[in-house]
Write a protein that holds these residues in place. Structure first.
Motif, PDB file in Angstrom:
ATOM      1  N   GLY A  85       0.800  -1.229   0.000  1.00 24.69           N
ATOM      2  CA  GLY A  85       0.000   0.000   0.000  1.00 24.69           C
ATOM      3  C   GLY A  85       0.829   1.274   0.000  1.00 24.69           C
ATOM      4  N   VAL A  86       2.132   1.134  -0.266  1.00 22.93           N
ATOM      5  CA  VAL A  86       3.012   2.317  -0.324  1.00 22.93           C
ATOM      6  C   VAL A  86       3.022   2.817  -1.770  1.00 22.93           C
ATOM      7  N   THR A  87       2.544   4.028  -1.973  1.00 23.08           N
ATOM      8  CA  THR A  87       2.443   4.539  -3.343  1.00 23.08           C
ATOM      9  C   THR A  87       3.561   5.514  -3.690  1.00 23.08           C
ATOM     10  N   THR A  88       4.299   5.971  -2.691  1.00 25.20           N
ATOM     11  CA  THR A  88       5.477   6.813  -2.943  1.00 25.20           C
ATOM     12  C   THR A  88       6.543   6.437  -1.920  1.00 25.20           C
ATOM     13  N   PHE A  89       7.778   6.295  -2.391  1.00 24.21           N
ATOM     14  CA  PHE A  89       8.869   6.119  -1.423  1.00 24.21           C
ATOM     15  C   PHE A  89       9.929   7.175  -1.697  1.00 24.21           C
ATOM     16  N   ILE A  90      10.643   7.519  -0.647  1.00 24.52           N
ATOM     17  CA  ILE A  90      11.774   8.446  -0.814  1.00 24.52           C
ATOM     18  C   ILE A  90      13.031   7.711  -0.367  1.00 24.52           C
ATOM     19  N   ASP A  91      13.921   7.524  -1.318  1.00 22.64           N
ATOM     20  CA  ASP A  91      15.190   6.845  -1.063  1.00 22.64           C
ATOM     21  C   ASP A  91      16.281   7.912  -0.927  1.00 22.64           C
ATOM     22  N   PHE A  92      17.506   7.506  -0.970  1.00 25.53           N
ATOM     23  CA  PHE A  92      18.615   8.434  -0.705  1.00 25.53           C
ATOM     24  C   PHE A  92      19.676   8.394  -1.793  1.00 25.53           C
ATOM     25  N   PRO A 265       8.738   1.382  12.444  1.00 23.79           N
ATOM     26  CA  PRO A 265       7.939   0.325  13.077  1.00 23.79           C
ATOM     27  C   PRO A 265       8.743  -0.531  14.047  1.00 23.79           C
ATOM     28  N   HIS A 266      10.009  -0.834  13.721  1.00 26.63           N
ATOM     29  CA  HIS A 266      10.757  -1.731  14.636  1.00 26.63           C
ATOM     30  C   HIS A 266      11.016  -1.074  15.983  1.00 26.63           C
ATOM     31  N   SER A 309       5.764  11.392  12.119  1.00 26.50           N
ATOM     32  CA  SER A 309       5.714  10.466  10.979  1.00 26.50           C
ATOM     33  C   SER A 309       6.351   9.122  11.318  1.00 26.50           C
ATOM     34  N   ILE A 310       5.967   8.128  10.525  1.00 25.51           N
ATOM     35  CA  ILE A 310       6.596   6.800  10.614  1.00 25.51           C
ATOM     36  C   ILE A 310       7.072   6.434   9.212  1.00 25.51           C
ATOM     37  N   ALA A 311       8.334   6.030   9.121  1.00 24.95           N
ATOM     38  CA  ALA A 311       8.877   5.498   7.869  1.00 24.95           C
ATOM     39  C   ALA A 311       9.669   4.260   8.246  1.00 24.95           C
ATOM     40  N   THR A 312      10.102   3.494   7.234  1.00 24.88           N
ATOM     41  CA  THR A 312      10.645   2.170   7.611  1.00 24.88           C
ATOM     42  C   THR A 312      12.156   2.104   7.754  1.00 24.88           C
ATOM     43  N   ASP A 313      12.904   3.014   7.119  1.00 27.51           N
ATOM     44  CA  ASP A 313      14.359   2.855   7.035  1.00 27.51           C
ATOM     45  C   ASP A 313      14.673   1.490   6.412  1.00 27.51           C
ATOM     46  N   HIS A 314      13.840   1.094   5.445  1.00 25.95           N
ATOM     47  CA  HIS A 314      14.013  -0.213   4.795  1.00 25.95           C
ATOM     48  C   HIS A 314      15.432  -0.328   4.243  1.00 25.95           C
ATOM     49  N   CYS A 315      16.195  -1.235   4.794  1.00 27.46           N
ATOM     50  CA  CYS A 315      17.586  -1.419   4.378  1.00 27.46           C
ATOM     51  C   CYS A 315      17.838  -2.909   4.580  1.00 27.46           C
ATOM     52  N   ARG A 334      24.078  -3.116   8.634  1.00 22.68           N
ATOM     53  CA  ARG A 334      23.058  -2.555   9.519  1.00 22.68           C
ATOM     54  C   ARG A 334      21.805  -2.138   8.754  1.00 22.68           C
ATOM     55  N   GLY A 335      20.669  -2.552   9.259  1.00 27.83           N
ATOM     56  CA  GLY A 335      19.401  -2.160   8.655  1.00 27.83           C
ATOM     57  C   GLY A 335      18.441  -3.330   8.627  1.00 27.83           C
ATOM     58  N   LEU A 336      17.151  -3.003   8.505  1.00 26.22           N
ATOM     59  CA  LEU A 336      16.087  -4.003   8.534  1.00 26.22           C
ATOM     60  C   LEU A 336      15.142  -3.797   7.365  1.00 26.22           C
ATOM     61  N   PRO A 337      14.511  -4.892   6.894  1.00 24.09           N
ATOM     62  CA  PRO A 337      13.489  -4.725   5.853  1.00 24.09           C
ATOM     63  C   PRO A 337      12.183  -4.207   6.465  1.00 24.09           C
ATOM     64  N   GLY A 338      11.324  -3.564   5.664  1.00 26.74           N
ATOM     65  CA  GLY A 338      10.076  -3.086   6.285  1.00 26.74           C
ATOM     66  C   GLY A 338       9.058  -2.396   5.392  1.00 26.74           C
ATOM     67  N   CYS A 339       9.414  -2.038   4.147  1.00 27.31           N
ATOM     68  CA  CYS A 339       8.470  -1.186   3.397  1.00 27.31           C
ATOM     69  C   CYS A 339       7.118  -1.863   3.180  1.00 27.31           C
ATOM     70  N   GLU A 340       7.132  -3.175   3.030  1.00 24.09           N
ATOM     71  CA  GLU A 340       5.875  -3.878   2.725  1.00 24.09           C
ATOM     72  C   GLU A 340       5.012  -4.100   3.967  1.00 24.09           C
ATOM     73  N   THR A 341       5.650  -4.120   5.128  1.00 24.26           N
ATOM     74  CA  THR A 341       4.929  -4.454   6.358  1.00 24.26           C
ATOM     75  C   THR A 341       4.516  -3.215   7.156  1.00 24.26           C
ATOM     76  N   LEU A 342       4.837  -2.041   6.613  1.00 28.79           N
ATOM     77  CA  LEU A 342       4.596  -0.778   7.337  1.00 28.79           C
ATOM     78  C   LEU A 342       3.119  -0.596   7.704  1.00 28.79           C
ATOM     79  N   LEU A 343       2.264  -0.623   6.701  1.00 31.58           N
ATOM     80  CA  LEU A 343       0.851  -0.324   6.937  1.00 31.58           C
ATOM     81  C   LEU A 343       0.205  -1.370   7.853  1.00 31.58           C
ATOM     82  N   SER A 344       0.397  -2.638   7.543  1.00 25.30           N
ATOM     83  CA  SER A 344      -0.281  -3.674   8.343  1.00 25.30           C
ATOM     84  C   SER A 344       0.252  -3.684   9.781  1.00 25.30           C
ATOM     85  N   THR A 345       1.548  -3.439   9.943  1.00 23.82           N
ATOM     86  CA  THR A 345       2.117  -3.454  11.299  1.00 23.82           C
ATOM     87  C   THR A 345       1.594  -2.278  12.124  1.00 23.82           C
TER      88      THR A 345
END
Ligand code: URP
Ligand code: ZN
Ligand code: ZN
Length: 459
Positions: A85-92, A265-266, A309-315, A334-345
């Motif tokens: 359900g993520v329709t926009t992401f901002i990476d680096f 989320p983590h 705000s909440i973002a995932t730091d998906h790494c 270092r880093g955790l996955p998370g972009c897909e689980t953000l909304l449901s979590t």
């Protein structure tokens, strides 16, 4: 209408009501009572919640590290966004020393080209603090990248800024309509603890949180908030982890300092006991996961608006990539996955548990990241005329979180085994259904790079 979402529970920041959403030419064209709109295509959303598409304003896809790379590239990462359900992401962009910001930006955009499923943007990470970089900042803001990430730690990587560099960047972004985001940890506190632990032979992953104690974040936050007060510059705190940090941000906002904070989320769902478990190396991230008492304060901050705000730091690194260095906490990627689980979590642990309202969830996952980073109101809202970016999820469908039910490539999620609600059924991007009950209905490459321009009145 090209598309009508019928009979959804429509969630916005200001309220929740049952109705239809009409979409024409990729934009929200109407919101009205159930049964009043007709579309060429229709989605029956009875029993489902429709909200503005989630904005994950902190991802690291295809991040090179030593001789390897993160498990998710722009394609698999943005596909996972789509399913979540993520329709926009901002990476680096992370500047390579000796390179110009423009060259590194061009290179990073080329990595994403033809790969992304959803819209995206990039924050500019500055690591080479020289006149060329400083002079580039106004131009970078003008081309639609108003947000910068500066590291108060990571000296070994050569990314760390001095206080003078911080002030320089703050003054330039202030004068040019940008915002400086920081990774707030005190490197010399980390160095001291790392040295002490290694001297005692304590090198296992278990000691990772001890090497980066909560006060390394708190000290860095106090310092940067003071500099923000002096320079009157907008400031954004990436990945806030401590309750005291949330309190400091709230106090600073009370004094009129233009500061916003993001947590992940983590930091909300897990606590430091994860590092005592057999697979504790999978949770190594910076800053580390803290105490239950910290997450309770941050949840409260999200509900009352002092954390925005909440973002995932998906790494995401694979289990093998993490395990390889489990005996040396200084080397574990270092880093955790998370972009897909953000909304449901966040739905499960926040809304369903009564910690935040559904309206606040819309604020912290969609509207506020859009405001902070210059996407609002075209994204992050269901306003008439906004991009029809919509996440539709089933609040009652229950599943057990696991890598098998997600598309991220790390081979684990930090929330494995947890009962989760809020399964995403449809993701709509600029009026196109891109995810339909488990099926990806569009090809990668359709996602656009979005130029962002901040409106200082929003925060
Ligand atoms: O451990 C983390 N968070 N890795 C990603 C880099 C960063 O500092 O955000
Ligand atoms: Zn960081
Ligand atoms: Zn990050």
């Amino acid at each position: 209408m090209n598309l009508v979402i019928k009979n959804a529970k429509i969630a916005s920041e200001s309220g929740v009501f049952a109705g239809d959403i009409g979409i024409r030419d990729g934009k929200i064209a109407a919101i009205s009572q159930f049964g009043t709109l007709k579309g060429e295509e229709e989605i029956d959303a009875s029993g489902l919640i429709a909200m503005p598409g989630v904005i994950d304003a902190h991802t690291h896809f295809e991040l090179p590290i030593m001789d390897s790379c993160t498990a998710d590239d722009f394609e698999s990462g943005s596909k996972a966004c789509c399913a979540g359900g993520v329709t926009t992401f901002i990476d680096f962009v992370t500047q390579t020393k000796g390179h110009s910001l423009f060259d590194d930006l061009t290179e990073r955009m080329a990595m994403a080209e033809n790969k992304v499923y959803v819209d995206y943007s990039l924050h500019m990470g500055i690591t080479d603090f020289n006149q060329e970089s400083f002079q580039a900042i106004p131009e970078i803001v003008k081309i639609g990248i108003p947000s910068f990430k500066i590291f108060m730690a990571y000296s070994k990587e050569g990314w760390m800024a001095s206080e003078g560099d911080l002030v320089e960047v703050m003054e330039i972004v202030r004068d040019n309509g940008g915002v400086m985001g920081v990774h707030a940890e005190n490197q010399s506190i980390i160095d001291k603890h790392t040295y002490d632990l290694i001297s005692q032979g304590k090198t296992s992953y278990k000691y990772h949180p001890k090497s980066r104690p909560h006060y390394s974040e708190i000290e860095a936050l106090r310092r940067i908030l003071y500099l923000a007060e002096l320079t009157r510059s907008p400031l954004h705190i990436f990945h806030l982890t401590t309750g005291e940090g949330a309190r400091l941000v709230s106090e600073a906002r009370g004094k009129g300092i233009q500061v916003t904070a993001e947590t992940c989320p983590h930091y909300l769902v897990l606590d430091e006991s994860v590092y005592s478990s057999e697979k504790g190396y999978l949770y190594v991230c910076c800053p580390p996961i803290r105490f239950r008492s910290d997450s309770e304060v941050i949840w409260r901050g999200l509900e009352i608006g002092s954390v925005q705000s909440i973002a995932t730091d998906h790494c995401s690194f694979s289990v093998a990539q993490k395990k390889e260095f489990c005996d040396d906490f200084t080397q574990i990627p270092r880093g955790l996955p998370g972009c897909e689980t953000l909304l449901s979590t966040i739905y499960t642990r926040g809304v369903k548990k009564g910690r935040i309202s559904l309206e606040r969830m819309v604020s912290v996952l969609s509207a506020n990241p859009a405001r902070i980073f210059g996407l609002y109101p075209n994204k992050g809202s269901l306003n008439i005329g906004a991009d029809a970016d919509i996440a539709i999820f089933d609040p009652n469908e229950e599943f057990i979180m696991s890598p098998e039910v997600t598309h991220m490539k790390a081979g684990y999620t930090p929330f494995d085994g947890k009962r989760t609600f809020g399964s995403v059924k449809y993701t709509i991007s600029r009026g196109e259904v891109i995810y339909d009950n488990g099926v990806f209905t569009k090809e990668p490459g359709r996602g656009k790079f979005i130029q962002r321009f901040r409106n200082p009145e929003f925060f």
